[in-house]
Design an enzyme around this catalytic site. Structure first.
Site, PDB file in Angstrom:
ATOM      1  N   GLU A  98     -24.108  41.726  -8.039  1.00 22.67           N
ATOM      2  CA  GLU A  98     -23.048  40.732  -7.877  1.00 22.67           C
ATOM      3  C   GLU A  98     -21.874  41.055  -8.788  1.00 22.67           C
ATOM      4  O   GLU A  98     -20.706  40.896  -8.402  1.00 22.67           O
ATOM      5  CB  GLU A  98     -23.576  39.330  -8.155  1.00 22.67           C
ATOM      6  CG  GLU A  98     -22.573  38.240  -7.788  1.00 22.67           C
ATOM      7  CD  GLU A  98     -23.128  36.839  -7.888  1.00 22.67           C
ATOM      8  OE1 GLU A  98     -22.444  35.904  -7.425  1.00 22.67           O
ATOM      9  OE2 GLU A  98     -24.244  36.658  -8.423  1.00 22.67           O
ATOM     10  N   CYS A 153     -31.689  31.334   0.364  1.00 20.08           N
ATOM     11  CA  CYS A 153     -30.864  30.783  -0.720  1.00 20.08           C
ATOM     12  C   CYS A 153     -29.408  30.573  -0.316  1.00 20.08           C
ATOM     13  O   CYS A 153     -28.620  30.035  -1.098  1.00 20.08           O
ATOM     14  CB  CYS A 153     -30.952  31.688  -1.943  1.00 20.08           C
ATOM     15  SG  CYS A 153     -32.656  32.087  -2.375  1.00 20.08           S
ATOM     16  N   HIS A 178     -33.096  27.905  -9.986  1.00 25.19           N
ATOM     17  CA  HIS A 178     -32.656  28.295  -8.641  1.00 25.19           C
ATOM     18  C   HIS A 178     -33.250  27.322  -7.629  1.00 25.19           C
ATOM     19  O   HIS A 178     -34.457  27.328  -7.381  1.00 25.19           O
ATOM     20  CB  HIS A 178     -33.113  29.717  -8.359  1.00 25.19           C
ATOM     21  CG  HIS A 178     -32.542  30.322  -7.124  1.00 25.19           C
ATOM     22  ND1 HIS A 178     -31.862  29.591  -6.164  1.00 25.19           N
ATOM     23  CD2 HIS A 178     -32.532  31.604  -6.675  1.00 25.19           C
ATOM     24  CE1 HIS A 178     -31.475  30.395  -5.201  1.00 25.19           C
ATOM     25  NE2 HIS A 178     -31.879  31.625  -5.483  1.00 25.19           N
ATOM     26  N   PHE A 181     -32.502  35.834   0.543  1.00 20.31           N
ATOM     27  CA  PHE A 181     -33.464  36.795   1.077  1.00 20.31           C
ATOM     28  C   PHE A 181     -33.203  36.963   2.570  1.00 20.31           C
ATOM     29  O   PHE A 181     -32.898  36.012   3.287  1.00 20.31           O
ATOM     30  CB  PHE A 181     -34.890  36.286   0.888  1.00 20.31           C
ATOM     31  CG  PHE A 181     -35.420  36.388  -0.522  1.00 20.31           C
ATOM     32  CD1 PHE A 181     -34.702  37.014  -1.520  1.00 20.31           C
ATOM     33  CD2 PHE A 181     -36.658  35.855  -0.842  1.00 20.31           C
ATOM     34  CE1 PHE A 181     -35.190  37.103  -2.817  1.00 20.31           C
ATOM     35  CE2 PHE A 181     -37.172  35.945  -2.132  1.00 20.31           C
ATOM     36  CZ  PHE A 181     -36.439  36.565  -3.120  1.00 20.31           C
ATOM     37  N   LYS A 207     -27.196  28.343 -12.638  1.00 23.39           N
ATOM     38  CA  LYS A 207     -28.647  28.471 -12.524  1.00 23.39           C
ATOM     39  C   LYS A 207     -29.296  28.672 -13.888  1.00 23.39           C
ATOM     40  O   LYS A 207     -30.504  28.474 -14.033  1.00 23.39           O
ATOM     41  CB  LYS A 207     -29.011  29.628 -11.602  1.00 23.39           C
ATOM     42  CG  LYS A 207     -28.726  29.383 -10.127  1.00 23.39           C
ATOM     43  CD  LYS A 207     -29.194  30.562  -9.286  1.00 23.39           C
ATOM     44  CE  LYS A 207     -28.907  30.344  -7.808  1.00 23.39           C
ATOM     45  NZ  LYS A 207     -27.452  30.399  -7.496  1.00 23.39           N
ATOM     46  N   HIS A 247     -23.796  33.555  -7.808  1.00 20.20           N
ATOM     47  CA  HIS A 247     -25.181  33.332  -7.401  1.00 20.20           C
ATOM     48  C   HIS A 247     -26.075  33.496  -8.631  1.00 20.20           C
ATOM     49  O   HIS A 247     -26.968  32.694  -8.858  1.00 20.20           O
ATOM     50  CB  HIS A 247     -25.566  34.292  -6.282  1.00 20.20           C
ATOM     51  CG  HIS A 247     -26.867  33.970  -5.631  1.00 20.20           C
ATOM     52  ND1 HIS A 247     -27.138  32.740  -5.085  1.00 20.20           N
ATOM     53  CD2 HIS A 247     -27.990  34.724  -5.450  1.00 20.20           C
ATOM     54  CE1 HIS A 247     -28.370  32.739  -4.577  1.00 20.20           C
ATOM     55  NE2 HIS A 247     -28.905  33.923  -4.797  1.00 20.20           N
TER      56      HIS A 247
END
Length: 413
Positions: A315, A164, A341, A400, A336, A304
């Site tokens: 976050e 991502c 996403h 990831f 998002k 994010h």
């Protein structure tokens, strides 16, 4: 000699909110969701039946039929977004040295739709029925290759792959290439099209994506206490970066300056963020320092903000660590909540959004923020866009594998 300034002169996107950037931006400011029931395949046996599909997309409106057979859906999105970005930039490529213009376009997953289709043919009809285009259609670098071929661009050309964080890494690397004089212009970003049986079932197996199937538009709810996972999306974001003096010399319209980047690794877990968002703490700090700014110089963070329980609280903790008491004065939102996403394309789409925030002093909301989470207690611009003076933005992308990328975008000086 200092680093050269890098500016944004062109933007292009294909997202669940529209087939062009202005449509996406208008819907973002209106707080519209692009999430709905999946139409690409039968989801009757799937735990998740929702996604952010690109709606109303007809490849024949953009490509010849013979070309469509050679292009995975993710590559189609990348080419369309690149066409928009180059047109938007006003570049006359006939007057530029194409040997020094570069392309960096990444994909976190690549041509999974092609892989699934060809694997089905292998099982049902045998190896002789596999398409000769299978390998070049599937690989993650091919979008960058096709964009370079379409426009005759012969400078640095490659792909990034970091889940991502993919397209944020592509943009940050493109910035460095310009700063150090290897190119004056870079076409950069990411593309993804992984709404497929394997893609969705794989994320289901990880329990990473939302199963709020009865309320698709409310499923992506970053920072909300009732969040239950991210919603997979698809599309592309492509940015034209340019050396500032080069852009000014040709009278280009400039959206913003890309002033800093920070890349770090969690070195902690294959999917979970490090406790307290330690890796993203360092990536934000590096981006701010690289831009020559202080934390108090930032007004907005495009988070994010995946809508997963671990990401959003970590976050939030990272923002508090970086900004201290000033974190309470920051505007933070996750777009998002509306786009879903977009995996490897998410960083570039959100960098485009951040550039428009800086240019227009308008901040899109985090929609579906209804139930406050005591661990997520910042100003997430809930449910409604606001007009707000913004000089500098941080855009976070966390992937990831523990990949963290932060970009710092600011008003042009």
């Amino acid at each position: 000699m200092g680093k050269r300034q890098v500016v944004v002169t062109g933007i292009g996107s294909v997202t669940p909110l529209g087939l062009d950037t202005q449509t996406m931006w208008r819907k973002l400011l209106a707080g519209e969701s692009g999430i709905d029931l999946i139409t690409a395949f039968d989801t009757s046996e799937f735990a998740t039946k929702i996604a952010g599909e690109v709606k109303g997309f007809d490849p024949e409106a953009y490509f010849d039929k013979k070309d469509i057979k050679k292009l995975d859906r993710y590559t189609q999105f990348a080419i369309i977004a690149a066409r928009e970005a180059i047109k938007d930039s006003g570049l006359n490529l006939e007057k530029e040295n194409r040997d020094t213009i570069g392309v960096i376009i990444g994909s976190g997953i690549g041509g999974i739709l092609t892989f699934e289709e060809e694997h089905r043919k292998l099982l049902e009809k045998g190896p002789r029925r596999i398409s000769p285009f299978f390998i070049p259609q599937m690989i993650s670098d091919i979008a960058a290759g096709y964009v370079s071929m379409e426009f005759g661009i012969k400078g640095p050309n490659f792909a990034t792959v970091s889940a991502c964080a993919t397209s944020a890494h592509a943009i940050g690397l493109a910035m460095r290439i310009i700063q150090y004089g290897d190119s004056d212009i870079m076409v950069c970003g990411g593309a993804e099209a992984a709404i497929s049986p394997m893609g969705v079932s794989g994320f289901n197996a990880m329990k990473a994506i939302s199963t709020r199937n009865n309320e698709p538009q409310k499923a992506s709810r970053p920072f909300d206490r009732e969040r239950d996972g991210f919603v997979i999306g698809e599309g592309s974001g492509i940015v034209i970066l340019e050396e500032k003096e080069h852009a000014q010399a040709r009278g280009a319209r400039i959206y913003a300056e890309l002033a800093g980047q920070g890349f770090t690794a969690d070195a902690f877990h294959i999917t979970q963020p490090a406790p307290g968002g330690e890796g993203s703490v360092r990536s934000m700090q590096l981006a701010i320092k690289d831009a020559g700014l202080e934390p108090k110089d930032i007004q907005y963070i495009n988070a994010h903000g995946t809508s997963t329980p671990p990401n959003d609280k970590n976050e939030t903790a990272a923002i508090k660590t970086v900004f201290g008491d000033y974190a309470r004065k920051l505007k933070v939102s996750s777009t998002k909540s509306m786009t879903g996403h977009l995996l490897g394309a998410t960083g570039s789409v959100e960098m485009i959004i951040s550039s428009l925030v800086v240019q227009q002093d308008k901040i899109p909301p985090t929609i579906n923020y209804e139930n406050p989470d005591p661990e997520c207690d910042l100003d997430y611009v809930p449910n409604k866009a606001i007009d707000y003076p913004v000089d500098a933005v941080i855009s976070n992308s966390l992937g990831f594998g523990g990949h963290n990328a932060s970009l710092c975008i600011r008003k042009i000086r």
